[in-house]
Design a protein around this motif. Structure first.
Motif, PDB file in Angstrom:
ATOM      1  N   UNK A 195     -24.357  46.780 -41.074  1.00 49.76           N
ATOM      2  CA  UNK A 195     -23.174  47.186 -41.844  1.00 49.76           C
ATOM      3  C   UNK A 195     -22.714  48.546 -41.337  1.00 49.76           C
ATOM      4  N   UNK A 196     -21.473  48.613 -40.883  1.00 49.56           N
ATOM      5  CA  UNK A 196     -20.929  49.825 -40.288  1.00 49.56           C
ATOM      6  C   UNK A 196     -19.758  50.370 -41.091  1.00 49.56           C
ATOM      7  N   UNK A 197     -19.689  51.687 -41.143  1.00 49.74           N
ATOM      8  CA  UNK A 197     -18.539  52.379 -41.728  1.00 49.74           C
ATOM      9  C   UNK A 197     -17.628  52.737 -40.563  1.00 49.74           C
ATOM     10  N   UNK A 198     -16.410  52.219 -40.564  1.00 52.96           N
ATOM     11  CA  UNK A 198     -15.487  52.413 -39.455  1.00 52.96           C
ATOM     12  C   UNK A 198     -14.199  53.064 -39.965  1.00 52.96           C
ATOM     13  N   UNK A 199     -13.285  53.350 -39.039  1.00 52.78           N
ATOM     14  CA  UNK A 199     -12.009  53.924 -39.439  1.00 52.78           C
ATOM     15  C   UNK A 199     -11.927  55.405 -39.125  1.00 52.78           C
ATOM     16  N   UNK A 200     -10.822  55.998 -39.492  1.00 58.80           N
ATOM     17  CA  UNK A 200     -10.564  57.399 -39.152  1.00 58.80           C
ATOM     18  C   UNK A 200     -11.560  58.347 -39.805  1.00 58.80           C
TER      19      UNK A 200
ATOM     20  N   UNK B 218     -26.167  50.372 -42.959  1.00 61.73           N
ATOM     21  CA  UNK B 218     -27.372  49.564 -43.146  1.00 61.73           C
ATOM     22  C   UNK B 218     -27.727  48.941 -41.800  1.00 61.73           C
ATOM     23  N   UNK B 219     -28.938  49.200 -41.329  1.00 63.52           N
ATOM     24  CA  UNK B 219     -29.346  48.672 -40.033  1.00 63.52           C
ATOM     25  C   UNK B 219     -29.580  47.181 -40.022  1.00 63.52           C
ATOM     26  N   UNK B 220     -29.993  46.624 -41.155  1.00 55.82           N
ATOM     27  CA  UNK B 220     -30.241  45.184 -41.236  1.00 55.82           C
ATOM     28  C   UNK B 220     -30.015  44.717 -42.656  1.00 55.82           C
ATOM     29  N   UNK B 221     -28.937  43.993 -42.865  1.00 63.05           N
ATOM     30  CA  UNK B 221     -28.611  43.395 -44.163  1.00 63.05           C
ATOM     31  C   UNK B 221     -28.582  41.883 -43.991  1.00 63.05           C
TER      32      UNK B 221
ATOM     33  N   UNK C 137     -23.521  40.368 -49.420  1.00 62.98           N
ATOM     34  CA  UNK C 137     -24.630  40.749 -48.542  1.00 62.98           C
ATOM     35  C   UNK C 137     -25.710  41.442 -49.360  1.00 62.98           C
ATOM     36  N   UNK C 138     -26.961  41.205 -48.960  1.00 65.59           N
ATOM     37  CA  UNK C 138     -28.118  41.826 -49.591  1.00 65.59           C
ATOM     38  C   UNK C 138     -28.457  43.094 -48.829  1.00 65.59           C
ATOM     39  N   UNK C 139     -28.459  44.229 -49.520  1.00 65.56           N
ATOM     40  CA  UNK C 139     -28.713  45.526 -48.891  1.00 65.56           C
ATOM     41  C   UNK C 139     -29.757  46.280 -49.700  1.00 65.56           C
ATOM     42  N   UNK C 140     -30.399  47.295 -49.108  1.00 61.12           N
ATOM     43  CA  UNK C 140     -31.288  48.142 -49.904  1.00 61.12           C
ATOM     44  C   UNK C 140     -30.510  48.815 -51.025  1.00 61.12           C
ATOM     45  N   UNK C 141     -31.129  48.903 -52.187  1.00 59.65           N
ATOM     46  CA  UNK C 141     -30.439  49.502 -53.327  1.00 59.65           C
ATOM     47  C   UNK C 141     -29.991  50.925 -53.028  1.00 59.65           C
ATOM     48  N   UNK C 142     -30.760  51.649 -52.213  1.00 60.67           N
ATOM     49  CA  UNK C 142     -30.422  53.043 -51.896  1.00 60.67           C
ATOM     50  C   UNK C 142     -29.159  53.163 -51.055  1.00 60.67           C
ATOM     51  N   UNK C 143     -28.761  52.068 -50.389  1.00 54.47           N
ATOM     52  CA  UNK C 143     -27.575  52.095 -49.524  1.00 54.47           C
ATOM     53  C   UNK C 143     -26.353  51.459 -50.165  1.00 54.47           C
ATOM     54  N   UNK C 144     -26.533  50.824 -51.315  1.00 52.37           N
ATOM     55  CA  UNK C 144     -25.432  50.056 -51.901  1.00 52.37           C
ATOM     56  C   UNK C 144     -24.234  50.923 -52.252  1.00 52.37           C
TER      57      UNK C 144
ATOM     58  N   UNK D 212     -17.315  47.142 -41.541  1.00 51.67           N
ATOM     59  CA  UNK D 212     -17.356  46.064 -40.541  1.00 51.67           C
ATOM     60  C   UNK D 212     -18.796  45.590 -40.400  1.00 51.67           C
ATOM     61  N   UNK D 213     -18.961  44.321 -40.008  1.00 48.32           N
ATOM     62  CA  UNK D 213     -20.290  43.747 -39.823  1.00 48.32           C
ATOM     63  C   UNK D 213     -20.494  43.389 -38.359  1.00 48.32           C
ATOM     64  N   UNK D 214     -21.715  43.607 -37.879  1.00 49.02           N
ATOM     65  CA  UNK D 214     -22.116  43.207 -36.531  1.00 49.02           C
ATOM     66  C   UNK D 214     -23.321  42.288 -36.659  1.00 49.02           C
ATOM     67  N   UNK D 215     -23.261  41.141 -36.045  1.00 46.04           N
ATOM     68  CA  UNK D 215     -24.339  40.155 -36.129  1.00 46.04           C
ATOM     69  C   UNK D 215     -25.538  40.633 -35.323  1.00 46.04           C
ATOM     70  N   UNK D 216     -26.733  40.546 -35.919  1.00 45.32           N
ATOM     71  CA  UNK D 216     -27.965  40.937 -35.242  1.00 45.32           C
ATOM     72  C   UNK D 216     -28.651  39.708 -34.664  1.00 45.32           C
ATOM     73  N   UNK D 217     -29.305  39.874 -33.508  1.00 44.25           N
ATOM     74  CA  UNK D 217     -30.068  38.797 -32.923  1.00 44.25           C
ATOM     75  C   UNK D 217     -31.342  38.530 -33.704  1.00 44.25           C
ATOM     76  N   UNK D 218     -31.950  37.401 -33.496  1.00 46.48           N
ATOM     77  CA  UNK D 218     -33.133  37.025 -34.258  1.00 46.48           C
ATOM     78  C   UNK D 218     -34.314  37.937 -34.007  1.00 46.48           C
ATOM     79  N   UNK D 219     -34.345  38.629 -32.883  1.00 46.89           N
ATOM     80  CA  UNK D 219     -35.460  39.501 -32.539  1.00 46.89           C
ATOM     81  C   UNK D 219     -35.305  40.908 -33.090  1.00 46.89           C
ATOM     82  N   UNK D 220     -34.128  41.202 -33.662  1.00 43.89           N
ATOM     83  CA  UNK D 220     -33.880  42.566 -34.123  1.00 43.89           C
ATOM     84  C   UNK D 220     -34.335  42.758 -35.561  1.00 43.89           C
TER      85      UNK D 220
END
Length: 202
Positions: free
Chosen positions: A121-126, A150-153, A174-181, A194-202
């Protein structure tokens, strides 16, 4: 995101009540419901809305599923017209987890997202670009014009568009850590997630 859903729903509900034409029965929430909580029968009331509204309302005849199969994906205040992105049929939450509902536009998510996918989960924009290494979440890492929230949601549910909806928008939870919600909700409120898809090994 919860605030956006509620505000949008409230405005849409007011319009629907004024519209003429054929009416259908929908579910309105009468008591505040917390994320991850099943919605009890005493928190529901029946309201009449315009049939051809384009709103993904929950039909009144499906209210029985809300106390058993479905739970709230976001916090739902009293007086809210219940719509699809506000609920999920995934399992309950642990104390250190939160479910956040997102409404994303084309370019903010990878095509083909489905329940169970792991995403960043990424924060994007100006604002994100201007802050650089500063982050609304403790420990977040900055990228070029983006801040990692969030590195992995985990995608809990992807909601199907309404019949006849030809837009490229996507509603999901999406399920995220409560501390990041809180950080995710803050960024989502301005449409800067924005969301970026993670590979299965990540």
């Amino acid at each position: 995101m919860a605030l956006l859903l509620v505000l949008g729903c409230a405005l849409g509900f007011a319009v629907l009540l004024r519209q003429s034409g054929e009416r259908v029965s929908a579910v309105q929430i009468t008591k505040q419901v917390a994320p991850g909580q099943h919605i009890p029968a005493d928190a529901l009331t029946e309201v009449q809305i315009a049939k051809d509204s384009g709103i993904k309302y929950v039909p009144w005849e499906q209210r029985g599923l809300l106390a058993t199969k479905y739970s709230a994906a976001v916090e739902i205040p009293a007086g809210t017209l219940l719509i699809g992105p506000m609920i999920t049929d995934a399992a309950g939450l642990t104390g250190d987890q939160s479910v956040v509902g997102l409404a994303l536009k084309s370019g903010q998510f990878p095509p083909g997202l489905k329940a169970g996918d792991r995403v960043k989960v990424l924060w994007v924009g100006r604002d994100a670009a201007a802050k650089g290494s500063a982050s609304p979440a403790p420990g977040a890492q900055a990228g070029t014009g983006a801040v990692e929230l969030v590195g992995s949601a985990t995608v809990r549910e992807v909601f199907k568009p309404a019949a006849g909806d030809s837009s490229s928008a996507l509603s999901l939870s999406v399920l995220v850590p409560a501390s990041s919600s809180g950080s995710v909700v803050q960024a989502a409120s301005s449409g800067d997630v924005a969301l970026a898809l993670l590979g299965s090994a990540q």
